[in-house]
Design an enzyme around this catalytic site. Structure first.
Site, PDB file in Angstrom:
ATOM      1  N   GLU A 200      67.269  58.610  18.295  1.00 35.18           N
ATOM      2  CA  GLU A 200      68.350  57.844  17.668  1.00 35.18           C
ATOM      3  C   GLU A 200      69.671  57.905  18.431  1.00 35.18           C
ATOM      4  O   GLU A 200      70.687  58.376  17.886  1.00 35.18           O
ATOM      5  CB  GLU A 200      68.559  58.298  16.226  1.00 35.18           C
ATOM      6  CG  GLU A 200      67.367  58.044  15.331  1.00 35.18           C
ATOM      7  CD  GLU A 200      67.669  58.280  13.850  1.00 35.18           C
ATOM      8  OE1 GLU A 200      68.848  58.503  13.503  1.00 35.18           O
ATOM      9  OE2 GLU A 200      66.725  58.232  13.044  1.00 35.18           O
ATOM     10  N   GLU A 414      59.807  58.144  12.449  1.00 37.47           N
ATOM     11  CA  GLU A 414      60.399  58.712  11.231  1.00 37.47           C
ATOM     12  C   GLU A 414      60.358  57.665  10.134  1.00 37.47           C
ATOM     13  O   GLU A 414      60.653  56.492  10.371  1.00 37.47           O
ATOM     14  CB  GLU A 414      61.864  59.134  11.438  1.00 37.47           C
ATOM     15  CG  GLU A 414      62.072  60.377  12.271  1.00 37.47           C
ATOM     16  CD  GLU A 414      63.543  60.773  12.350  1.00 37.47           C
ATOM     17  OE1 GLU A 414      64.316  60.411  11.425  1.00 37.47           O
ATOM     18  OE2 GLU A 414      63.925  61.433  13.328  1.00 37.47           O
TER      19      GLU A 414
END
Length: 507
Positions: A200, A414
């Site tokens: 991320e 995720e």
């Protein structure tokens, strides 16, 4: 102009598919393991700072998250930190046992940079105790038939590099990250066959350098008066640029030195929500496309074309967006074997006038991103205010990447929802089961349309330190008693996954 129209066309195609597929499903899908391809990988995920603990043991150096949470506890919702966290450093065998008990095929974990290199960079020496810990973890996973998926950087920049040159604000970090990645490949790559360079990078940029609510807590004063330094108009783009180059250099090292012998794959884990147009107007459709350009495309486009998205080039004014040299562009193009997708929630995007004052990365797209339309949320809220549940978004994002970016191999690296901590051991998490059932059905839909999705990782295996929220929320399939010796208790959702995954073994 042609590129802008192409982006909008892809966006409209995905919206149209959304309408067609929306009519197919009831509220809670019934899933079977056989609904997914035979080689589809199911796993669970964690990250080093969130679960390991042992922050000051066995030669580990501090990271920016140690500094952020321990020195400034007021920046964390419950004043806590990750110095002990879920204590996986000491309890890793129990955690691997839980993965095996549930029936997961793989475990996604991250490596603590400052546990490997505690004193700035390679010149400061390698911490053998850190190497030993990850060797032990990897070997334990393999002994149980569980594939290791390793993330090299999950937000925990060594504090020594932050002090030396500003961390990812400094161009020096690109080579230091390359050297760190090289150490990981050299020591673990004989057994780790799936790598992610970064987790991320968008969150690092947005929350660490625009909002200032995550380490290192930099932003413009007009955004957050608690920030002591920063510039939300310039620093995010510098950091993003260095993150992208660091990824490229790490992939280059792997391909040049290790791929032939280790035969592994290297990717990156990118997060983004799906952005729906606030209305049917052309202006809001374009705003939604711009919102995608400044989130997912921001980090994906350079890896495919070697350039930033054209919307970023056009909308980031005043020379604030860095450029790639011809050599860097060549290095970046095709610098992935797969793309990890982290998905939790989605939003609406509305066209707004471009701002000439108090400019940041958030204002540059000239799009207002909101979780509500006419006062109605896009979906039910989980424990965290930002997590509005919209399962269709995961399918739409997968199809968007398929059609816009040359049909990449993808993993959901995720996905999950949280519940509030109550102080009681509560293992009945039916809402989490429904969340996973809904999202897995949407992943299966995307695969049926042609998205090249190879696996799914639940966030998270364990309740853990959830960054600026501390321990106030819980994402785990397994309850961790933070007041009772970190004892683990599988929740109802862990048993749901066990039933789903054991069907394969029965058949």
């Amino acid at each position: 102009m042609r590129t802008i129209y192409l982006s909008l066309l892809v966006f409209i195609i995905v919206l149209a598919l959304n309408e067609v597929m929306a009519k197919k499903h009831s509220s809670t899908p019934k899933l079977r393991r056989s609904d997914f391809p035979e080689d589809f990988i199911f796993g669970a995920a964690t990250s080093a700072y969130q679960v390991e603990g042992a922050a000051h043991e066995d030669g580990r150096g501090p990271s920016i998250w140690d500094t952020f949470s321990e020195k400034y506890p007021e920046k964390i919702k419950d004043g806590s930190n990750g110095s002990i966290a879920s204590d996986s450093y000491h309890l890793y065998k129990e955690d691997v046992g839980l993965l095996h008990q549930i029936g997961f095929d793989a475990y996604r974990f991250s490596i603590s940079w400052s546990r490997i290199l505690p004193r700035e960079n390679l010149k400061g020496g390698i911490n053998q105790a850190g190497i030993d810990y990850y060797n032990n973890l990897i070997n334990e996973l393999l002994s149980k038939g569980i594939k290791p998926f390793a993330t090299i950087f999950h937000w925990d920049t060594p504090q020594s590099l932050e002090d030396a040159y500003g961390g990812f604000l400094g161009a020096e970090i690109v080579n230091d990250f390359r050297d760190y990645a090289d150490i990981c490949f050299k020591n673990f790559g004989d057994r780790v066959k799936h790598w992610m360079t970064l987790n991320e990078p968008l969150t690092v940029v947005q929350q660490g350098y625009v909002a200032g609510v995550m380490a290192p807590g930099r932003c413009s004063k007009f955004t957050n008066p608690n920030c002591t330094a920063g510039n939300g108009a310039t620093e995010p783009y510098i950091v993003g640029h260095n993150l992208i180059l660091a990824h490229g250099e790490a992939v280059k090292v792997y391909r040049e030195k290790y791929k032939a012998s280790q035969k592994g794959q290297v990717g990156i884990a990118l997060n983004a929500g799906w952005n729906l147009p606030y209305s049917e107007s052309a202006e809001d459709r374009l705003a939604a496309a711009r919102a995608m350009a400044f989130t997912f495309d921001y980090f994906m486009e350079p890896l495919v074309t070697g350039k930033y998205p054209i919307d970023m080039v056009n909308y980031v004014k005043g020379g604030r967006l860095p450029t790639f040299t011809a050599k860097q562009s060549k290095m970046l193009k095709g610098s992935y074997d797969f793309i990890g997708r982290n998905y939790y929630s989605s939003s609406y995007a509305k066209d707004v006038p471009c701002s000439s004052e108090n400019v940041t990365l958030f204002s540059d797209p000239c799009a207002s991103v909101t979780g509500e339309r006419e006062g109605v949320p896009i979906g039910p809220k989980a424990a965290s205010d930002w997590l509005l549940i919209y399962p269709k978004g995961i399918r739409d994002l997968l199809l968007y990447a398929k059609y816009k970016f040359k049909d990449p191999v993808m993993y959901i690296t995720e996905n999950g929802r949280d519940e509030a901590s109550t102080g009681k051991i509560d293992l009945k998490d039916s809402e989490r089961i429904d969340y996973y059932a809904q999202h897995l059905k949407m992943v299966q839909d995307a695969i049926s349309i042609g998205a090249n999705v190879k696996g799914f990782f639940a966030w998270s295996l364990l309740d853990n330190f959830e960054w600026a929220t501390g321990y106030a929320v819980r994402f785990g399939l397994v309850y961790v008693d933070f007041n009772g010796g970190r004892k683990r208790y599988p929740k109802k959702s862990a048993k749901w996954f066990k039933k789903l995954l054991n069907e394969k073994k029965k058949n």
